[in-house]
Design a protein around this motif. Structure first.
Motif, PDB file in Angstrom:
ATOM      1  N   HIS A  50       2.856   0.092  -1.075  1.00 45.98           N
ATOM      2  CA  HIS A  50       2.953   1.363  -0.361  1.00 45.98           C
ATOM      3  C   HIS A  50       2.060   1.285   0.882  1.00 45.98           C
ATOM      4  O   HIS A  50       0.866   1.551   0.824  1.00 45.98           O
ATOM      5  N   TRP A  51       2.680   0.905   1.980  1.00 41.97           N
ATOM      6  CA  TRP A  51       1.930   0.704   3.216  1.00 41.97           C
ATOM      7  C   TRP A  51       1.305   1.995   3.719  1.00 41.97           C
ATOM      8  O   TRP A  51       0.319   1.979   4.450  1.00 41.97           O
ATOM      9  N   GLU A  52       1.882   3.135   3.336  1.00 45.42           N
ATOM     10  CA  GLU A  52       1.431   4.417   3.869  1.00 45.42           C
ATOM     11  C   GLU A  52       0.276   5.026   3.079  1.00 45.42           C
ATOM     12  O   GLU A  52      -0.300   6.031   3.505  1.00 45.42           O
ATOM     13  N   HIS A  53      -0.080   4.452   1.954  1.00 45.93           N
ATOM     14  CA  HIS A  53      -1.136   5.038   1.126  1.00 45.93           C
ATOM     15  C   HIS A  53      -2.520   4.620   1.622  1.00 45.93           C
ATOM     16  O   HIS A  53      -2.752   3.445   1.933  1.00 45.93           O
ATOM     17  N   GLY A  54      -3.434   5.576   1.663  1.00 47.51           N
ATOM     18  CA  GLY A  54      -4.783   5.265   2.094  1.00 47.51           C
ATOM     19  C   GLY A  54      -4.824   4.877   3.558  1.00 47.51           C
ATOM     20  O   GLY A  54      -3.924   5.165   4.347  1.00 47.51           O
ATOM     21  N   LEU A  78      -5.676  -2.809  -0.518  1.00 44.07           N
ATOM     22  CA  LEU A  78      -5.409  -3.949   0.355  1.00 44.07           C
ATOM     23  C   LEU A  78      -6.575  -4.212   1.309  1.00 44.07           C
ATOM     24  O   LEU A  78      -6.889  -5.363   1.598  1.00 44.07           O
ATOM     25  N   PHE A  79      -7.153  -3.159   1.821  1.00 40.48           N
ATOM     26  CA  PHE A  79      -8.142  -3.217   2.890  1.00 40.48           C
ATOM     27  C   PHE A  79      -7.502  -3.792   4.161  1.00 40.48           C
ATOM     28  O   PHE A  79      -6.354  -4.220   4.151  1.00 40.48           O
ATOM     29  N   GLN A  80      -8.241  -3.783   5.234  1.00 46.04           N
ATOM     30  CA  GLN A  80      -7.662  -4.155   6.529  1.00 46.04           C
ATOM     31  C   GLN A  80      -7.197  -5.615   6.551  1.00 46.04           C
ATOM     32  O   GLN A  80      -6.097  -5.925   7.016  1.00 46.04           O
ATOM     33  N   GLU A  81      -8.019  -6.506   6.047  1.00 43.49           N
ATOM     34  CA  GLU A  81      -7.665  -7.924   6.069  1.00 43.49           C
ATOM     35  C   GLU A  81      -6.474  -8.210   5.172  1.00 43.49           C
ATOM     36  O   GLU A  81      -5.578  -8.977   5.530  1.00 43.49           O
ATOM     37  N   GLY A  82      -6.449  -7.589   4.011  1.00 42.64           N
ATOM     38  CA  GLY A  82      -5.346  -7.801   3.090  1.00 42.64           C
ATOM     39  C   GLY A  82      -4.033  -7.273   3.629  1.00 42.64           C
ATOM     40  O   GLY A  82      -2.978  -7.883   3.419  1.00 42.64           O
ATOM     41  N   ARG A  83      -4.078  -6.135   4.316  1.00 42.24           N
ATOM     42  CA  ARG A  83      -2.849  -5.571   4.887  1.00 42.24           C
ATOM     43  C   ARG A  83      -2.235  -6.536   5.905  1.00 42.24           C
ATOM     44  O   ARG A  83      -1.031  -6.803   5.873  1.00 42.24           O
ATOM     45  N   ALA A  84      -3.061  -7.046   6.820  1.00 40.77           N
ATOM     46  CA  ALA A  84      -2.556  -7.958   7.850  1.00 40.77           C
ATOM     47  C   ALA A  84      -1.995  -9.234   7.230  1.00 40.77           C
ATOM     48  O   ALA A  84      -0.940  -9.729   7.639  1.00 40.77           O
ATOM     49  N   LEU A  85      -2.702  -9.755   6.240  1.00 40.06           N
ATOM     50  CA  LEU A  85      -2.268 -10.998   5.597  1.00 40.06           C
ATOM     51  C   LEU A  85      -0.971 -10.795   4.831  1.00 40.06           C
ATOM     52  O   LEU A  85      -0.050 -11.621   4.917  1.00 40.06           O
ATOM     53  N   TRP A  87       1.299  -8.472   5.280  1.00 37.55           N
ATOM     54  CA  TRP A  87       2.386  -8.202   6.233  1.00 37.55           C
ATOM     55  C   TRP A  87       2.943  -9.513   6.793  1.00 37.55           C
ATOM     56  O   TRP A  87       4.160  -9.698   6.887  1.00 37.55           O
ATOM     57  N   TRP A  88       2.036 -10.419   7.148  1.00 44.35           N
ATOM     58  CA  TRP A  88       2.476 -11.730   7.652  1.00 44.35           C
ATOM     59  C   TRP A  88       3.286 -12.474   6.597  1.00 44.35           C
ATOM     60  O   TRP A  88       4.346 -13.044   6.899  1.00 44.35           O
ATOM     61  N   TYR A  89       2.812 -12.470   5.365  1.00 39.94           N
ATOM     62  CA  TYR A  89       3.507 -13.175   4.283  1.00 39.94           C
ATOM     63  C   TYR A  89       4.911 -12.614   4.063  1.00 39.94           C
ATOM     64  O   TYR A  89       5.883 -13.373   3.946  1.00 39.94           O
ATOM     65  N   ILE A  90       5.045 -11.291   4.029  1.00 37.44           N
ATOM     66  CA  ILE A  90       6.355 -10.683   3.782  1.00 37.44           C
ATOM     67  C   ILE A  90       7.297 -10.906   4.955  1.00 37.44           C
ATOM     68  O   ILE A  90       8.491 -11.190   4.779  1.00 37.44           O
ATOM     69  N   GLU A  91       6.764 -10.815   6.163  1.00 30.52           N
ATOM     70  CA  GLU A  91       7.611 -10.977   7.348  1.00 30.52           C
ATOM     71  C   GLU A  91       8.019 -12.428   7.590  1.00 30.52           C
ATOM     72  O   GLU A  91       9.151 -12.700   7.999  1.00 30.52           O
ATOM     73  N   ARG A 105      12.900  -4.556  -6.694  1.00 33.96           N
ATOM     74  CA  ARG A 105      12.296  -5.153  -7.884  1.00 33.96           C
ATOM     75  C   ARG A 105      12.114  -6.663  -7.722  1.00 33.96           C
ATOM     76  O   ARG A 105      11.781  -7.353  -8.701  1.00 33.96           O
ATOM     77  N   ALA A 106      12.328  -7.151  -6.540  1.00 34.00           N
ATOM     78  CA  ALA A 106      12.060  -8.569  -6.289  1.00 34.00           C
ATOM     79  C   ALA A 106      10.563  -8.813  -6.397  1.00 34.00           C
ATOM     80  O   ALA A 106       9.759  -8.020  -5.912  1.00 34.00           O
ATOM     81  N   PRO A 107      10.145  -9.892  -7.047  1.00 32.85           N
ATOM     82  CA  PRO A 107       8.707 -10.148  -7.194  1.00 32.85           C
ATOM     83  C   PRO A 107       8.062 -10.470  -5.858  1.00 32.85           C
ATOM     84  O   PRO A 107       8.667 -11.123  -5.002  1.00 32.85           O
ATOM     85  N   LEU A 108       6.854 -10.015  -5.693  1.00 32.47           N
ATOM     86  CA  LEU A 108       6.107 -10.342  -4.479  1.00 32.47           C
ATOM     87  C   LEU A 108       5.792 -11.829  -4.433  1.00 32.47           C
ATOM     88  O   LEU A 108       5.780 -12.433  -3.364  1.00 32.47           O
TER      89      LEU A 108
END
Length: 222
Positions: A50-54, A78-85, A87-91, A105-108
């Motif tokens: 949930h990118w919009e939470h917090g 996630l914190f700031q570093e985790g969010r950026a990382l 996002w890069w992995y998913i993209e 329901r696809a696994p991360l």
């Protein structure tokens, strides 16, 4: 930990299986940043993010219940570093695995192999990697990139490192407890046996936080 992750990331372009190496790296870094358990992290699906939470986004894990109450969902940070990382992995990386990466329901963290049974059933998502696979990947990475007195890593040690390092950076005990998802602060204390806190710096940080709250309270009263 900073040197460990720096060496690992720098060597990713040389990996024989680039997507798998990136998956293992991001998974390990996120385990360290968020403090979640291996079993919790392995069970995360794309729809659990949930990118919009917090402030920087959060993800839902099925956490360990207290006093035998059974697993229960909670939000991990996630914190700031985790969010950026992440996002890069998913993209850039997640789509390299042979399944439907758009499925909620696809696994991360998908397995690199689609089993014959799943292929025959025409299931759109790949199976997730299991904690034992994560442990082996972490053990291999430690052998290649970890230096210093600690010669090996395992998932629960990342959880301890998360607690210790966040406390040393200025998080309060209650905040570390919140990150780890503990019900009792006494449990959190056991994770920080090696913490090197500076009472003077902690006092300054606490005074700064108190001053900021005072300013905010005054602003809200206007």
């Amino acid at each position: 930990m900073k040197d460990f992750f720096g060496r690992w990331r720098g060597d990713l372009p040389n990996a024989r299986k680039y997507a798998v190496a990136c998956r293992d790296y991001v998974m390990t870094k996120l385990a360290y940043l968020s403090g979640v358990r291996a079993a919790e992290l392995c069970g995360v699906c794309l729809g659990d993010i949930h990118w919009e939470h917090g402030q920087w986004g959060r993800f839902v894990v099925l956490g360990k219940g207290a006093r035998g109450s059974g697993p229960r969902p909670r939000e991990a940070y996630l914190f700031q570093e985790g969010r950026a990382l992440l996002w890069w992995y998913i993209e850039e990386i997640r789509g390299e695995f042979r399944d439907d990466a758009e499925h909620p329901r696809a696994p991360l963290w998908p397995s690199e192999r689609k089993s014959k049974a799943i292929a025959d059933l025409n299931v759109p998502v790949a199976p997730a990697i299991v904690p034992s696979t994560f442990r082996r990947a972490l053990h291999t990475a430690a052998a290649h990139y970890l230096t210093g007195p600690v010669s090996d890593l395992f998932p629960h040690l990342l959880r301890h490192a998360c607690a210790t390092h966040n406390y040393e950076r200025g998080m309060t005990l209650w905040e570390v407890q919140k990150v780890l998802g503990h019900d009792w602060s006494t449990t959190t204390l056991r994770y920080m046996a090696t913490a090197h806190a500076d009472p003077e710096l902690a006092n300054l940080a606490a005074s700064s936080r108190a001053a900021q709250r005072l300013v905010m309270d005054k602003g809200n009263l206007r």
